[in-house]
Motif scaffolding. Structure first.
Motif, PDB file in Angstrom:
ATOM      1  N   LYS A   1      -7.380  89.990   3.330  1.00 10.06           N
ATOM      2  CA  LYS A   1      -8.141  88.757   3.511  1.00 10.06           C
ATOM      3  C   LYS A   1      -7.885  87.845   2.313  1.00 10.06           C
ATOM      4  O   LYS A   1      -7.835  88.311   1.180  1.00 10.06           O
ATOM      5  N   PRO A   2      -7.748  86.547   2.554  1.00 10.22           N
ATOM      6  CA  PRO A   2      -7.493  85.655   1.412  1.00 10.22           C
ATOM      7  C   PRO A   2      -8.715  85.506   0.519  1.00 10.22           C
ATOM      8  O   PRO A   2      -9.851  85.507   0.999  1.00 10.22           O
ATOM      9  N   ASN A   3      -8.487  85.419  -0.773  1.00  8.73           N
ATOM     10  CA  ASN A   3      -9.536  85.012  -1.690  1.00  8.73           C
ATOM     11  C   ASN A   3      -9.716  83.509  -1.566  1.00  8.73           C
ATOM     12  O   ASN A   3      -8.812  82.798  -1.106  1.00  8.73           O
ATOM     13  N   VAL A   4     -10.854  83.010  -1.992  1.00  7.14           N
ATOM     14  CA  VAL A   4     -11.124  81.566  -1.929  1.00  7.14           C
ATOM     15  C   VAL A   4     -11.690  81.103  -3.259  1.00  7.14           C
ATOM     16  O   VAL A   4     -12.666  81.677  -3.754  1.00  7.14           O
ATOM     17  N   ILE A   5     -11.077  80.076  -3.829  1.00  8.26           N
ATOM     18  CA  ILE A   5     -11.626  79.405  -5.014  1.00  8.26           C
ATOM     19  C   ILE A   5     -11.806  77.935  -4.667  1.00  8.26           C
ATOM     20  O   ILE A   5     -10.832  77.237  -4.351  1.00  8.26           O
ATOM     21  N   LEU A   6     -13.040  77.491  -4.683  1.00  7.12           N
ATOM     22  CA  LEU A   6     -13.370  76.091  -4.400  1.00  7.12           C
ATOM     23  C   LEU A   6     -13.733  75.422  -5.719  1.00  7.12           C
ATOM     24  O   LEU A   6     -14.752  75.742  -6.323  1.00  7.12           O
ATOM     25  N   ILE A   7     -12.867  74.519  -6.170  1.00  8.87           N
ATOM     26  CA  ILE A   7     -13.101  73.796  -7.426  1.00  8.87           C
ATOM     27  C   ILE A   7     -13.660  72.413  -7.111  1.00  8.87           C
ATOM     28  O   ILE A   7     -13.014  71.610  -6.435  1.00  8.87           O
ATOM     29  N   MET A   8     -14.861  72.162  -7.584  1.00  2.62           N
ATOM     30  CA  MET A   8     -15.524  70.868  -7.411  1.00  2.62           C
ATOM     31  C   MET A   8     -15.678  70.218  -8.782  1.00  2.62           C
ATOM     32  O   MET A   8     -16.406  70.707  -9.643  1.00  2.62           O
ATOM     33  N   ILE A   9     -14.975  69.118  -8.999  1.00  2.00           N
ATOM     34  CA  ILE A   9     -15.030  68.401 -10.279  1.00  2.00           C
ATOM     35  C   ILE A   9     -16.054  67.274 -10.151  1.00  2.00           C
ATOM     36  O   ILE A   9     -16.026  66.509  -9.187  1.00  2.00           O
ATOM     37  N   ASP A  10     -16.916  67.161 -11.122  1.00  2.00           N
ATOM     38  CA  ASP A  10     -18.019  66.205 -11.048  1.00  2.00           C
ATOM     39  C   ASP A  10     -17.566  64.802 -11.449  1.00  2.00           C
ATOM     40  O   ASP A  10     -16.939  64.616 -12.510  1.00  2.00           O
ATOM     41  N   ASP A  11     -17.894  63.825 -10.602  1.00  2.00           N
ATOM     42  CA  ASP A  11     -17.769  62.395 -10.923  1.00  2.00           C
ATOM     43  C   ASP A  11     -16.341  61.899 -11.136  1.00  2.00           C
ATOM     44  O   ASP A  11     -16.134  60.798 -11.655  1.00  2.00           O
ATOM     45  N   GLN A  12     -15.338  62.676 -10.768  1.00  2.00           N
ATOM     46  CA  GLN A  12     -13.946  62.225 -10.848  1.00  2.00           C
ATOM     47  C   GLN A  12     -13.588  61.517  -9.549  1.00  2.00           C
ATOM     48  O   GLN A  12     -13.731  62.073  -8.466  1.00  2.00           O
ATOM     49  N   GLY A  13     -13.136  60.292  -9.647  1.00  2.00           N
ATOM     50  CA  GLY A  13     -12.810  59.522  -8.463  1.00  2.00           C
ATOM     51  C   GLY A  13     -11.380  59.713  -7.997  1.00  2.00           C
ATOM     52  O   GLY A  13     -10.565  60.373  -8.648  1.00  2.00           O
ATOM     53  N   TYR A  14     -11.071  59.120  -6.858  1.00  2.00           N
ATOM     54  CA  TYR A  14      -9.725  59.221  -6.279  1.00  2.00           C
ATOM     55  C   TYR A  14      -8.669  58.709  -7.247  1.00  2.00           C
ATOM     56  O   TYR A  14      -7.578  59.256  -7.349  1.00  2.00           O
ATOM     57  N   GLY A  15      -8.996  57.670  -7.989  1.00  2.00           N
ATOM     58  CA  GLY A  15      -8.027  57.064  -8.893  1.00  2.00           C
ATOM     59  C   GLY A  15      -7.967  57.696 -10.267  1.00  2.00           C
ATOM     60  O   GLY A  15      -7.196  57.239 -11.127  1.00  2.00           O
ATOM     61  N   ASP A  16      -8.750  58.765 -10.492  1.00  2.00           N
ATOM     62  CA  ASP A  16      -8.777  59.422 -11.807  1.00  2.00           C
ATOM     63  C   ASP A  16      -7.843  60.628 -11.849  1.00  2.00           C
ATOM     64  O   ASP A  16      -8.123  61.626 -12.511  1.00  2.00           O
ATOM     65  N   VAL A  17      -6.734  60.537 -11.128  1.00  2.00           N
ATOM     66  CA  VAL A  17      -5.744  61.612 -11.051  1.00  2.00           C
ATOM     67  C   VAL A  17      -4.355  61.000 -11.214  1.00  2.00           C
ATOM     68  O   VAL A  17      -4.034  59.997 -10.567  1.00  2.00           O
ATOM     69  N   GLY A  18      -3.547  61.613 -12.060  1.00  2.00           N
ATOM     70  CA  GLY A  18      -2.208  61.085 -12.285  1.00  2.00           C
ATOM     71  C   GLY A  18      -1.391  61.001 -11.008  1.00  2.00           C
ATOM     72  O   GLY A  18      -0.735  59.990 -10.733  1.00  2.00           O
ATOM     73  N   ALA A  19      -1.424  62.057 -10.189  1.00  2.00           N
ATOM     74  CA  ALA A  19      -0.615  62.102  -8.971  1.00  2.00           C
ATOM     75  C   ALA A  19      -1.042  61.074  -7.938  1.00  2.00           C
ATOM     76  O   ALA A  19      -0.297  60.781  -7.001  1.00  2.00           O
ATOM     77  N   LEU A  20      -2.234  60.513  -8.104  1.00  2.00           N
ATOM     78  CA  LEU A  20      -2.731  59.513  -7.158  1.00  2.00           C
ATOM     79  C   LEU A  20      -2.630  58.102  -7.719  1.00  2.00           C
ATOM     80  O   LEU A  20      -3.373  57.204  -7.333  1.00  2.00           O
ATOM     81  N   GLY A  21      -1.684  57.915  -8.648  1.00  2.00           N
ATOM     82  CA  GLY A  21      -1.331  56.570  -9.088  1.00  2.00           C
ATOM     83  C   GLY A  21      -1.870  56.129 -10.428  1.00  2.00           C
ATOM     84  O   GLY A  21      -1.618  54.991 -10.841  1.00  2.00           O
ATOM     85  N   ASN A  22      -2.587  57.000 -11.140  1.00  2.00           N
ATOM     86  CA  ASN A  22      -3.122  56.615 -12.440  1.00  2.00           C
ATOM     87  C   ASN A  22      -2.111  56.962 -13.523  1.00  2.00           C
ATOM     88  O   ASN A  22      -1.878  58.132 -13.824  1.00  2.00           O
ATOM     89  N   LYS A  23      -1.513  55.949 -14.135  1.00  2.00           N
ATOM     90  CA  LYS A  23      -0.463  56.157 -15.139  1.00  2.00           C
ATOM     91  C   LYS A  23      -1.031  56.429 -16.537  1.00  2.00           C
ATOM     92  O   LYS A  23      -0.285  56.787 -17.453  1.00  2.00           O
ATOM     93  N   ASN A  24      -2.330  56.289 -16.689  1.00  2.00           N
ATOM     94  CA  ASN A  24      -2.931  56.434 -18.018  1.00  2.00           C
ATOM     95  C   ASN A  24      -3.569  57.795 -18.267  1.00  2.00           C
ATOM     96  O   ASN A  24      -3.760  58.182 -19.420  1.00  2.00           O
ATOM     97  N   ILE A  25      -3.890  58.512 -17.192  1.00  2.00           N
ATOM     98  CA  ILE A  25      -4.586  59.788 -17.369  1.00  2.00           C
ATOM     99  C   ILE A  25      -3.593  60.946 -17.345  1.00  2.00           C
ATOM    100  O   ILE A  25      -2.594  60.911 -16.614  1.00  2.00           O
ATOM    101  N   ASN A  26      -3.895  61.970 -18.133  1.00  2.00           N
ATOM    102  CA  ASN A  26      -3.002  63.128 -18.243  1.00  2.00           C
ATOM    103  C   ASN A  26      -3.604  64.299 -17.459  1.00  2.00           C
ATOM    104  O   ASN A  26      -4.512  64.975 -17.931  1.00  2.00           O
ATOM    105  N   THR A  27      -3.086  64.528 -16.242  1.00  2.00           N
ATOM    106  CA  THR A  27      -3.576  65.628 -15.396  1.00  2.00           C
ATOM    107  C   THR A  27      -2.384  66.418 -14.835  1.00  2.00           C
ATOM    108  O   THR A  27      -2.233  66.542 -13.612  1.00  2.00           O
ATOM    109  N   PRO A  28      -1.529  66.980 -15.676  1.00  2.00           N
ATOM    110  CA  PRO A  28      -0.298  67.624 -15.190  1.00  2.00           C
ATOM    111  C   PRO A  28      -0.543  68.832 -14.289  1.00  2.00           C
ATOM    112  O   PRO A  28       0.247  69.086 -13.364  1.00  2.00           O
TER     113      PRO A  28
END
Length: 612
Positions: free
Chosen positions: A37-64
Motif C-alpha cells: 500500500k502506498p504511504n501518503v505525505i500531505l504537505i500543507m504550507i501556510d499562507d504561501q500563494g500561487y506566485g510564491d514558487v519559483g517554478a510558477l514564475g517567481n524569479k525572486n524566490i529560491n525554492t529549488p
C-alpha cells in the motif's frame, strides 16, 4: 509402538507443519499487502500563494526543491481552496465543503470542526495505516476537535492558527518553543519548521512494516514573519520583494522538503509514497497592493501573484487559487504534467481513497470528486462543475458574503460581479450587465446549493467538559462567540483589549465543577494584577520584541452558566479567581466577566474548567 501409531503420529506432524506453513504464509502475504500500500505525505504550507514558487514564475524566490518536485508531478493549475486557513483545512480533511463541517472562519469559535465529521486520518487508520500529524492543525485545540480525537495517533502541534496567538504557549517565538506532543506540553530545540520535519522523519523511519499517512502542516509562512537572518538576508534590499522574511520562511520550508525527499530515498520509501504539496490560501505577504487599493481585494503593484487580483482572504482568484501537485513514482505519477480542470480542496480526500484503495465503512457523501479520472484523461465529472469558495468574517454564514462562484472560466463574485478569466484573468472588467442571463443562471444555482447546505448550520461545535479525554479543559478568548473584535493574539492580551463573548459548552456528565478565571495564561505564572514583561527580540533573527504589557486593576468577577450566576471579589495578587458550581448534563453557554476599577467590563481571557 505399532505401525498404525507411527502412521498417525507422522500424519499429525505433517498436518501441524502444513498449518504452520499456511499461517506463516498468510502472515507474510498480509505483511506484503500492507507494505505494498502506498504511504501518503500531505504537505500543507501556510499562507504561501500561487506566485510564491519559483517554478510558477517567481524569479525572486529560491525554492529549488519544490521546483524539482513540481517538475516530476501532476500539477492541477486551477485548484482552489477557501481564502483563509481553517476552512481550507476542514475541507481537505473531510472531503466536504467547509460550510458543512462547521468551520466558517479562523476565530470566534468558527474554526472548530464538528464532532460528526469523519476525517481522512480516521479512514486511513481504519484501513490499517499508521497516522501522524506535525505542525498546524487549526481545527480546535480542545476535545472533541483535536487531531488525536480525529484519527491521528502521533501528534506534534502548535495550538491555534499561528505562533503568538492566544492559545499558543506563552512567549513562543518560532525558536526553541514549547508545543503539544500527544496531549502534553513539551519543549523542543530549533526553528518550528525544522522541528516539524525532523520529527516527521523520525516517525517515518519507524514505519517499515505498515503504511503511514503523515500530515505535515507548517505554520510558516504565517505571521509573524520571523526566521533566521540566513534565510531572510538574501531577499533584503530587493525592491521587487515586499517582505524578505516571508520569502525566507518559504525558503526554509523548501529546504526541509528537500531534506525529506532525500531521506525518503535513503530509506527506499520515496517510490511508493504519495507526496502532495499544496497551500491553504493565497499569499499573505508576497505582494503589495497599489496605492488606494483594498488591502485584500485590490490589484497587485509589487511582488508576484501570477497575474491574479487579491491576496489571502480575498474573494478574487489571488485569495483562493493555490499550488497543488502530486507525485507517486510507483503509481506512474512522476512526469511533469498540467491538468487545467477546475478542482478544489474537497477533492483531495476522495482522490486518496481511490489511489490507496481505502474502504469506507459508510458513505461519507463527499462534496468533492476523485481526481483519479482526471489523471486518466476522463474529465466528465469536471466539465460542468460549480465550485463555491468564501471566507466569512462572522460567526454565522450569510448568503453570498465574500463568495466566489466558479464555473469553467467564469467567476461570479458576491452575486453581482461577473468575470471571464479567458479574456480578463485579473478580474478588472465586470461583465454582469452584458450577460444578465448567465448571472441569473448562476444565482439560481447558488440558491439551490444554499438551500441544500444551510440546514447543516443548525449543528454547532461545543467544547465538551467533564470527559476523561480532557479534564481539566482550558478555554481561550480566541474562541469567544462575539459580533465584535476577538483578542486572538498574545499582544492583545498584553494590551488588555476590552471585549467579551461566550463559549459553547456541552457538559458531558452532571457533577461538581471548578472554574478558574485568568487574565494571563497558566504557564506565564503571572498574577491577575501583573503587567507581563516584554518578550525580547532574538539576535540573528527577524524576531521583534512583544508589545508592552498593561496592568489591569480588576475589582470584581462573575460567571453565568446554565442560568447560574455567581460573583466574587478579585485578589490581584492571585493568578486566578475560582468558582465551584453544580452543573447538569447538557448544552449551554459560558460567560465570564472581569470588572475594572473604571467600571469597564471585559471577559476572562482564559477559563479552566475541571470536573471534580
Amino acid at each position: 509402538m505399532n505401525l498404525n501409531c507411527v502412521t498417525n503420529i507422522f500424519t499429525k506432524t505433517l498436518l501441524l507443519a502444513s498449518l504452520v506453513v499456511v499461517m506463516l504464509s498468510c502472515k507474510t502475504e498480509k505483511k506484503t499487502e500492507e507494505k505494498s500500500k502506498p504511504n501518503v505525505i500531505l504537505i500543507m504550507i501556510d499562507d504561501q500563494g500561487y506566485g510564491d514558487v519559483g517554478a510558477l514564475g517567481n524569479k525572486n524566490i529560491n525554492t529549488p526543491n519544490i521546483d524539482a518536485l513540481h517538475a516530476q508531478s501532476t500539477r492541477f493549475t486551477d485548484y482552489h481552496v477557501s481564502p483563509t486557513c481553517a476552512p481550507t483545512r476542514a475541507a481537505i480533511m473531510t472531503g466536504h465543503h467547509n460550510y458543512r463541517t462547521g468551520v466558517f472562519f479562523t476565530i470566534k469559535g468558527r474554526s472548530l470542526i464538528l464532532e460528526r465529521e469523519t476525517t481522512m486520518a480516521q479512514v486511513f487508520k481504519e484501513n490499517g495505516y499508521k497516522t501522524a500529524m506535525f505542525g498546524k492543525w487549526h481545527l480546535g485545540d480542545n476535545y472533541p476537535f483535536r487531531p488525536q480525537d480525529k484519527g491521528f495517533e502521533e501528534v506534534l502541534m502548535n495550538n491555534g492558527g499561528g505562533v503568538g496567538q492566544t492559545m499558543d504557549y506563552w512567549n513562543n517565538d518560532y525558536f526553541d518553543d514549547t508545543y503539544v506532543h500527544n496531549g502534553k506540553l513539551e519543549k523542543f530545540e530549533g526553528y518550528c519548521t525544522d522541528v516539524w520535519f525532523d520529527n516527521a522523519k523520525k516517525y517515518i523511519g519507524k514505519q517499515k512494516d505498515k503504511p503511514f499517512f503523515c500530515y505535515l502542516s507548517t505554520n510558516a509562512a504565517h505571521s509573524p514573519y520571523w526566521v533566521a537572518d540566513e534565510y531572510a538576508d538574501p531577499y533584503k534590499n530587493n525592491e521587487e520583494i515586499p517582505n524578505a522574511a516571508f520569502y525566507g520562511m518559504i525558503t526554509n520550508v523548501d529546504e526541509n522538503i528537500g531534506k525529506l525527499v532525500a531521506y525518503l530515498k535513503s530509506i527506499e520509501l520515496m517510490d511508493n509514497t504519495i507526496l502532495i504539496v499544496t497551500t491553504d490560501n493565497g499569499s499573505a505577504a508576497g505582494n503589495k497592493m497599489g496605492k488606494g487599493q483594498d488591502r485584500l481585494d485590490g490589484f497587485i503593484a509589487k511582488g508576484n501573484n501570477a497575474g491574479m487580483r487579491g491576496v489571502k482572504a480575498s474573494m478574487y482568484e489571488g485569495g483562493h487559487r493555490v499550488p497543488f501537485f502530486i507525485h507517486w513514482k510507483d503509481g506512474g505519477i512522476n512526469v511533469g504534467r498540467d491538468i487545467d480542470a477546475l478542482t478544489a480542496h474537497y477533492d483531495v480526500f476522495p482522490t486518496l481513497v481511490d489511489l490507496c484503495g481505502l474502504e469506507l465503512k459508510e458513505d461519507l457523501n463527499f462534496d468533492g470528486s476523485s481526481l483519479v479520472p482526471l489523471m486518466n484523461g476522463d474529465n466528465s465529472n469536471f466539465e460542468d462543475r460549480i465550485v463555491y469558495v468564501n471566507t466569512q468574517f462572522s460567526t454565522d454564514p450569510v448568503p453570498w458574503k465574500r463568495t466566489a462562484l466558479m464555473h469553467q472560466n467564469w467567476r461570479l463574485v458576491e452575486g453581482t460581479e461577473l468575470y471571464n478569466l479567458d479574456t480578463d484573468p485579473e478580474q478588472r472588467t465586470n461583465l454582469a450587465d452584458q450577460y444578465p442571463e448567465k448571472v441569473q443562471e448562476y444565482k439560481e444555482a447558488y440558491d439551490k446549493w444554499w438551500a441544500e447546505i444551510s440546514p447543516t448550520f443548525e449543528e454547532k461545535p461545543y467544547f465538551i467538559i467533564g470527559n476523561e479525554a480532557e479534564n481539566p479543559t482550558t478555554l481561550f478568548c480566541h474562541d469567544w462567540h462575539t459580533d465584535t473584535f476577538t483578542p486572538w493574539k498574545q499582544d492583545h492580551i498584553r494590551e488588555g483589549q476590552v471585549n467579551n463573548g461566550f463559549w459553547r459548552v456541552k457538559v458531558e456528565e452532571a457533577g461538581t465543577y471548578t472554574l478558574k478565571l485568568r487574565r494571563w495564561p497558566e504557564e506565564s505564572g503571572l498574577a491577575l494584577g501583573d503587567k507581563a514583561p516584554v518578550r525580547a527580540a532574538l539576535e540573528g533573527t527577524s524576531v521583534t520584541p512583544s508589545k508592552k504589557g498593561k496592568a489591569l486593576n480588576i475589582k470584581d468577577s462573575r460567571i453565568k452558566i446554565q442560568g447560574i450566576e455567581m460573583s466574587k471579589k478579585v485578589d490581584l495578587s492571585k493568578e486566578f479567581v475560582e468558582y465551584t458550581v453544580e452543573l447538569e448534563k447538557g448544552e449551554t453557554h459560558l460567560e465570564t466577566w472581569f470588572t475594572l476599577d473604571n467600571g469597564v467590563e471585559i471577559g476572562a481571557y482564559y477559563a479552566k474548567i475541571e470536573k471534580i
